[in-house]
Every structure is written in C-alpha cells, then in structure tokens.
Write a protein that holds these residues in place. Structure first.
Motif, PDB file in Angstrom:
ATOM      1  N   VAL A 167      78.511  29.273  23.010  1.00 32.37           N
ATOM      2  CA  VAL A 167      77.814  30.508  23.357  1.00 32.37           C
ATOM      3  C   VAL A 167      78.600  31.684  22.813  1.00 32.37           C
ATOM      4  O   VAL A 167      79.801  31.587  22.559  1.00 32.37           O
ATOM      5  N   VAL A 169      79.544  35.533  23.930  1.00 32.58           N
ATOM      6  CA  VAL A 169      79.529  36.429  25.084  1.00 32.58           C
ATOM      7  C   VAL A 169      80.186  37.750  24.720  1.00 32.58           C
ATOM      8  O   VAL A 169      81.019  37.813  23.815  1.00 32.58           O
ATOM      9  N   VAL A 178      75.710  36.479  28.062  1.00 33.55           N
ATOM     10  CA  VAL A 178      75.532  35.625  26.888  1.00 33.55           C
ATOM     11  C   VAL A 178      74.544  36.287  25.927  1.00 33.55           C
ATOM     12  O   VAL A 178      73.444  36.670  26.324  1.00 33.55           O
ATOM     13  N   VAL A 201      77.699  34.557  31.926  1.00 36.48           N
ATOM     14  CA  VAL A 201      78.042  33.192  31.547  1.00 36.48           C
ATOM     15  C   VAL A 201      78.334  32.329  32.770  1.00 36.48           C
ATOM     16  O   VAL A 201      78.053  31.118  32.778  1.00 36.48           O
ATOM     17  N   GLU A 214      85.011  32.754  32.039  1.00 37.29           N
ATOM     18  CA  GLU A 214      85.331  34.177  31.840  1.00 37.29           C
ATOM     19  C   GLU A 214      86.823  34.380  31.604  1.00 37.29           C
ATOM     20  O   GLU A 214      87.225  35.166  30.744  1.00 37.29           O
TER      21      GLU A 214
END
Length: 252
Positions: A167, A169, A178, A201, A214
């Motif tokens: 992903v 972010v 995201v 996320v 994170e």
C-alpha cells in the motif's frame, strides 16, 4: 556586429528563407549563415516548395517575406500552421502595417521583423536564434515529460505486479490514509479499493500483538519489521518494508 543571445544554437538546425526576390533570398541566406552558429540556411523563391519542405518536417525555422505574388507571407503562415502549429515562423517584411502585424500575431507568428537598414538583419538573426533556442527547450521539456511519464508507468506496473501486499500511505498524516493498494493487498485483506482508498491504514490492517503498520511507516526509509496481521484467512506474518515514494518523502 552580431551579438549571440543565450548561448550557441545547436548544430544542424535547418533554417529556410522564403522570398520571391532571388537576390534578397540569397542575401538573407548568406547573412544568417554568417551571423548564426550551427545552423544550415537554405533559400527558396517558391512558397509552394517551402510548404513541401514543412510537410516533410525539414526546417527547424521558417523566415518569410510578406509581399510575394502567388501567396503572401500571411497566407503562407496560415498554411504552415495547418501543418505544424509549433514550427518557428518569422515574418521579415518591408510592410510595417499594424494590421499586418496584428493578423500575423493572430495567425501564430513567432516574430515580426521589419526590413530596413543593416540593423534589421541583426534583429532578424537574434529573432531566429531565440526561436530556435525556445523550440529546442520545448522539445527537451517534452522529451523529459515523456521520459518521466514512461518511468511512472513502469513503476505503476511494477507496483501492481508485486506478489506481496503493498500500500501507499501519506506518512505526514497522523492517520496515514491509504492512497493506493496493489491487487495482492486487496486479495489478502479482502478489501474493495474503491471503497477503502483514503481510509486509515490501521482500519485495513489489524496487527496482532505488539507493533503497528503506522509505527513502521513513520520510521525512516529502509526500515524492515516483522508483524503478524489478521486476515480473513487467518493470522499471517508479514515483513513490512518502508520505501519512500514521494519526491519529498511524504508518501510510503
């Protein structure tokens, strides 16, 4: 004395002079060849031949007289613009009418230089040099843009084809929303990208035990950490790797 403006013109840039007066055509060809470095100047008294040359993509710049019997400079300009709307076109004429200048500007003339004395040849040479430099800069910019677009397309293709979930972010946002996810991520975590883009996320990836996505994403580029995440198929261990994707490093 001709003073070059803004550097040397690139070699082998062909300039075509169009003037129904053979003597003037020869004079302009000779003067531009002498005053400009790295250009190949040719002349013609036939506007139709000039159009054929433009059709073949030969000249890098066109210098044209206005007063010609079969087709005047403005008509030639209109015809050229139908073929190539970016080719530098300099109108060099003894007719100083404001109406002609206005029509030339409307037709997309690159520059308008009035004949009169030896200084006009210097003005013309400067005009042609600026036009060639501007066209060269535009082409280099376009080439760079296309190269960047090709690079972006390649990176996008690679991102989409990564076999492990990935992903993108926004690392500067506390919730780390995201902005992009690859097919492997949507399959493994069973999410709909159209409905989850922009979500935090943490709402998409549930970490079991210590650690968080994170925390890893907020760390420096190159950090790798093992996390256990819950998926619809059960708990799986993932090796989370941080890679900066934004030009200023704000996306990971």
């Amino acid at each position: 004395m001709y003073v070059p403006l803004g550097g040397v013109v690139a070699s082998s840039q062909p300039v075509l002079v169009v003037d129904d007066d053979p003597a003037m055509s020869d004079l302009l060809t000779e003067r531009l060849e002498r005053d400009l470095d790295g250009v190949a100047v040719s002349g013609t008294t036939d506007p139709a031949a000039a159009l054929d040359s433009v059709e073949r993509g030969e000249p890098s710049c066109l210098v044209s007289d206005y007063d010609m019997p079969n087709i005047d400079g403005l008509s030639l300009l209109w015809r050229v613009r139908e073929i190539d709307d970016r080719l530098p076109f300099v109108l060099f004429t003894g007719r100083g009418s404001e109406e002609i200048a206005s029509e030339a500007i409307s037709a997309g003339v690159t520059d308008y230089v009035q004949k009169g004395g030896s200084e006009s040849f210097t003005v013309l040479a400067n005009s042609v040099e600026r036009a060639l430099a501007r066209m060269r800069a535009e082409r280099e910019h376009e080439a760079a843009r296309r190269s960047l677009a090709a690079k972006d397309a390649t990176l996008e293709s690679l991102f989409e084809s990564i076999p492990t979930p990935a992903v993108v972010v926004a690392a500067t946002d506390p919730t780390m929303p995201v902005s992009q996810m690859n097919p492997a991520f949507t399959r493994r975590f069973d999410v709909d990208p159209e409905r989850t883009i922009g979500a935090a996320v943490a709402s998409l990836v549930e970490v079991v035990g210590e650690g968080s996505v994170e925390a890893v994403a907020g760390a420096s580029t190159g950090v790798r950490e093992e996390l256990t995440c819950r998926t619809p198929a059960g708990e799986h261990e993932f090796l989370v790797t941080v890679v900066a994707t934004g030009s200023d490093g704000d996306e990971r």
